[in-house]
Motif scaffolding. Structure first.
Motif, PDB file in Angstrom:
ATOM      1  N   ASN A 241      -4.123  -2.458  -1.537  1.00 30.47           N
ATOM      2  CA  ASN A 241      -2.566  -2.249  -0.641  1.00 30.47           C
ATOM      3  C   ASN A 241      -1.606  -2.590  -0.102  1.00 30.47           C
ATOM      4  O   ASN A 241      -1.928  -4.477  -0.457  1.00 30.47           O
ATOM      5  CB  ASN A 241      -2.746  -0.529   0.207  1.00 30.47           C
ATOM      6  CG  ASN A 241      -4.071  -1.476   1.831  1.00 30.47           C
ATOM      7  OD1 ASN A 241      -3.324  -2.792   2.031  1.00 30.47           O
ATOM      8  ND2 ASN A 241      -4.718  -0.574   2.432  1.00 30.47           N
ATOM      9  N   ASP A 242      -0.671  -2.346  -0.110  1.00 31.50           N
ATOM     10  CA  ASP A 242       0.868  -3.896   0.383  1.00 31.50           C
ATOM     11  C   ASP A 242       0.019  -4.784   1.225  1.00 31.50           C
ATOM     12  O   ASP A 242       0.409  -5.392   1.655  1.00 31.50           O
ATOM     13  CB  ASP A 242       1.469  -2.589   0.226  1.00 31.50           C
ATOM     14  CG  ASP A 242       2.784  -2.297  -0.773  1.00 31.50           C
ATOM     15  OD1 ASP A 242       2.343  -2.443  -1.747  1.00 31.50           O
ATOM     16  OD2 ASP A 242       3.331  -1.264  -0.115  1.00 31.50           O
ATOM     17  N   GLU A 243      -0.537  -3.644   2.391  1.00 35.82           N
ATOM     18  CA  GLU A 243      -1.042  -4.495   4.006  1.00 35.82           C
ATOM     19  C   GLU A 243      -2.267  -5.216   3.738  1.00 35.82           C
ATOM     20  O   GLU A 243      -1.893  -6.502   3.457  1.00 35.82           O
ATOM     21  CB  GLU A 243      -1.162  -3.681   4.760  1.00 35.82           C
ATOM     22  CG  GLU A 243      -1.599  -4.399   6.167  1.00 35.82           C
ATOM     23  CD  GLU A 243      -2.250  -3.812   7.430  1.00 35.82           C
ATOM     24  OE1 GLU A 243      -2.301  -4.053   8.547  1.00 35.82           O
ATOM     25  OE2 GLU A 243      -2.956  -2.854   6.597  1.00 35.82           O
ATOM     26  N   GLU A 246      -0.008  -8.385   1.644  1.00 33.87           N
ATOM     27  CA  GLU A 246       1.202  -9.010   2.796  1.00 33.87           C
ATOM     28  C   GLU A 246       0.048 -10.328   3.430  1.00 33.87           C
ATOM     29  O   GLU A 246       0.370 -11.495   3.510  1.00 33.87           O
ATOM     30  CB  GLU A 246       1.710  -8.114   3.330  1.00 33.87           C
ATOM     31  CG  GLU A 246       1.767  -8.743   4.348  1.00 33.87           C
ATOM     32  CD  GLU A 246       3.032  -7.662   5.705  1.00 33.87           C
ATOM     33  OE1 GLU A 246       3.294  -8.509   6.944  1.00 33.87           O
ATOM     34  OE2 GLU A 246       2.983  -7.050   4.925  1.00 33.87           O
ATOM     35  N   TYR A 284       0.374 -12.638  12.765  1.00 29.00           N
ATOM     36  CA  TYR A 284      -0.571 -12.661  12.839  1.00 29.00           C
ATOM     37  C   TYR A 284      -1.567 -14.109  13.435  1.00 29.00           C
ATOM     38  O   TYR A 284      -2.718 -14.321  13.273  1.00 29.00           O
ATOM     39  CB  TYR A 284      -1.161 -12.637  11.465  1.00 29.00           C
ATOM     40  CG  TYR A 284      -0.298 -12.235  10.596  1.00 29.00           C
ATOM     41  CD1 TYR A 284      -1.267 -11.124  10.661  1.00 29.00           C
ATOM     42  CD2 TYR A 284       0.303 -11.977  10.025  1.00 29.00           C
ATOM     43  CE1 TYR A 284      -0.811  -9.314   9.891  1.00 29.00           C
ATOM     44  CE2 TYR A 284       1.078 -10.827   8.522  1.00 29.00           C
ATOM     45  CZ  TYR A 284       0.574  -9.482   8.980  1.00 29.00           C
ATOM     46  OH  TYR A 284       0.550  -8.006   8.056  1.00 29.00           O
ATOM     47  N   LYS A 331     -10.092  -3.144  10.139  1.00 29.07           N
ATOM     48  CA  LYS A 331      -9.342  -3.008   8.556  1.00 29.07           C
ATOM     49  C   LYS A 331      -9.963  -3.779   7.742  1.00 29.07           C
ATOM     50  O   LYS A 331     -10.879  -3.484   6.389  1.00 29.07           O
ATOM     51  CB  LYS A 331      -7.555  -3.098   8.675  1.00 29.07           C
ATOM     52  CG  LYS A 331      -7.220  -2.504   9.778  1.00 29.07           C
ATOM     53  CD  LYS A 331      -5.367  -2.446   9.802  1.00 29.07           C
ATOM     54  CE  LYS A 331      -4.509  -1.444  10.388  1.00 29.07           C
ATOM     55  NZ  LYS A 331      -3.564  -1.776  10.506  1.00 29.07           N
TER      56      LYS A 331
END
Length: 360
Positions: A241-243, A246, A284, A331
């Motif tokens: 997915n996009d996360e 990124e 982050y 996650k």
């Protein structure tokens, strides 16, 4: 006499000691023993004076010691204890000040020698660590082979990756390939963690099944002729997915910046800051909880360190890992790790696998 032994003796005997004693009790100090003598067994003592190089070992390793080392051999035979044989030799040679790696001896053994042997002891733990930190070109070549073996095994593991396969199956297959490709051993137990388990920086392979699209963090290495590789890559079975993309791009950029910047004269703290500052700027920072890297060689973790605590300058010929990571609890996690040789104006890569996200 080997180059390593020569270098250590030159340093040791500047300290006005009579000998260096290296105790290797059931593998407690295989590293220094192998580095100085070539002997790879797990039970021995080295006693090194300016003129004599002695290995004391028992019948299990007698033939092996003769094959692997040109040191003078002394066979330990009961009923005397091993310590008594070592103590007698120290006494017979009239040694008064003996260098020892206190960090690699248990408190009980050190107390025994202090109480029973009539000599003074000088701790030279840090001195030997410093000598070992700078690698010869021969050592670096062995690490390159260790990296090549590990990388080929990773490629073969990707060939069997499919949705539903267990982490343990992937790790076992890759470890089998490492041995099949000529490694002496694994560098360490493989870290392989998929999806939410990837947020565990040292997550060992579990019975969890790998799902479509989730990132799988793989941290592994091979040992070749005593020298280790240590690599981390991430792959997905299908598009993530996009996360994930990124976060991967942030780690990729931070790792590239650090890898292309570290060089001799820079402190470990300065090297760590290059990746850490960028990851923090991207929002982050709190999810990068370990240091940027560590020394690598006969041990997987040795001097020097790319750490906010390491303020010594890096030196030409040292080998370090460069491995920033971001770990989002519940996650996923992302880490990219390469092994590099510090040079005057930058660094040379030991590892060669692409750093982009592997999608299979």
């Amino acid at each position: 006499m080997s180059k390593h032994l020569d270098e250590v003796k030159n340093k040791i005997f500047e300290k006005n000691v009579d000998a260096l004693l290296v105790l290797n009790l059931e593998g407690s100090n295989k590293i220094t023993t192998r580095y100085l003598s070539g002997f790879t067994g797990t039970f021995s003592a080295l006693l090194i004076t300016p003129k004599r190089h002695i290995i004391i070992t028992d019948s299990r390793y007698w033939v092996q010691a003769k094959e692997e080392s040109d040191f003078e051999l002394v066979k330990y035979i009961p009923p005397k204890t091993f310590f008594e044989v070592v103590a007698d030799l120290i006494s017979n040679l009239e040694l008064r000040r003996v260098a020892i790696e206190k960090e690699r001896i248990s408190a009980a053994n050190f107390d025994w020698f202090t109480n029973k042997v009539n000599c003074e002891f000088e701790d030279v733990s840090s001195l030997i660590v410093e000598v070992r930190a700078t690698k010869s070109e021969d050592e670096i070549e062995k690490m390159k082979v260790a990296a090549q073996i590990a990388e080929e095994a990773f490629k073969k593991m990707l060939e069997i990756a499919r949705p539903g396969i267990k982490e343990t199956e992937l790790a076992a297959y890759m470890e089998y390939q490492i041995k099949l490709l000529g490694a002496e051993d694994l560098a360490f137990e493989t870290i392989l963690a998929s999806g939410y388990r990837g947020a565990l920086p040292h997550g060992k392979a579990s019975e969890k099944a790998v799902q479509l699209g989730e990132p799988v963090v793989v941290d592994w290495g091979a040992r070749y002729k005593g020298y280790n590789s240590d690599i981390t890559r991430v792959f997905c079975i299908g598009e993530p997915n996009d996360e994930v993309k990124e976060v991967y791009n942030v780690v990729y950029t931070a790792q590239k910046m650090a890898r292309e910047s570290v060089k001799a004269g820079m402190t470990g703290k300065e090297g760590d800051a290059i990746a850490r500052d960028y990851i923090t700027q991207c929002g982050y920072g709190e999810y990068f909880g370990h240091t940027l890297g560590h020394g690598l060689g006969l041990e997987v973790h040795e001097s020097p360190s790319l750490s906010y605590r390491y303020e010594k300058p890096l030196e030409v010929g040292q080998v370090v890992t460069v491995e920033p990571g971001i770990y989002l609890e519940g996650k996923f996690g992302i880490r990219i790790e390469d092994d590099v040789v510090i040079r005057e104006n930058g660094c040379d890569l030991i590892t060669s696998l692409p750093r982009e996200l592997f999608i299979v």
